[in-house]
Write a protein that holds these residues in place. Sequence first.
Motif: not given
Length: 379
Positions: A353-357, A364-368, A128-140, A121-123
């Motif tokens: 839910h996750v709190g990503i801006s 950074r996540i979707f390029d959309s 590079d997967g979008w869910l991994n980019r969520v991990v990078q942005a949200a931590g954990g 989704l935009g990578s």
Amino acid sequence: MLKLTRRSALALLASASISSRMKVAYAREPGGRKTVFIILRGAMDGLSALIPNDPALNALRPSIMPDMADRIDLNNGFSLHPSLSGIHRLYESGEVSFVHAAATSYRARSHFDGQDFLETLGSTTTRDGWLNRVVQAAGGKGLAVGYALPLALRGDGAAANWSPPVFSEASEDLLDRLQGLYMDYPLLSEPLATARATPTSSVDMSGDGRGPARQYALAGAALGQLMSADNGPNIGMLSFDGWDTHANQSNQISTRFSALGTALAELKSKLGSHWNRTAVVICSEFGRTAAENGTRGTDHGTGGLMILAGGAVRGGGIYGDWPGLKQRDLHEGRDLAPANDVTSILKSVLRDHVGISRSTLDTRIFDSRAPALDGLIEL
């Protein structure tokens, strides 16, 4: 609560067993919130799951839909397949909602390209997967239960996979690939499709069998138990094969609908109190044709169904636009039209839910810059 408009519309799972096999140090998960992505590979038939009470569907599918008397009426113009009774219970308690006619911007009909597109989704790189980019942005940390790390969780963010022994036989994915290779050779594709559709291919529904019900239950329970640990991951993923129903769809899809409900029930049970702060997103790479084919199945389509579950979702509703099933409304004259953007739905979950801006989601996540579909999460 109907938010539907044309414009808006497992011994393996004993605690000692899992903890002894999985010695991973997780970062404590931010904010106490959990997010789970479940991909149904092969293209789930959303029109058999959430059934519009529309006479046009009867004409398009005269022989493969469940009897009207057996469907679970939601009293809002739609019914659920009778094998989705487990999901219906969650819907009634406000823990499940739906978005119909959902699609990515991918418009070809290849399972593998479509799945890659859904998982990136935009990578600009398929590593590079979008869910991994969520991990990078949200931590954990992210965790997938399965025999391999799915593409959606691959990347620079902390992510791992864990597989119980039952997953050593990954037959469904192999069969999906063979089906794709045989597509233009009826002498091979038709016997394979028929063999896959016979009930004996999935009769192991309990005990020590390895049919869909057991595999789905194992996966859901394992992920829930691992995510609910004191230092458990905040991002989880499950991947279920076998949703490519070209022939004798009714038998296959009933088994998998029931198995999906069992997986969610096990996930909820093992998450315990964490379920109240969990959002689960379920979808496929695309939908299936509006009309049935000549082998009592359906073919690769466009608009599909997304299911949202968990205590954090605003459940009990159907959201987004509904394009209709009249011939003039169908995409390319054959598919449920793509009325709702998968990215918009994911943005709503990740923002609320996750709190990503919004800016991070857009760049950074979707390029959309597609807007989020509001109102999917309890705030």
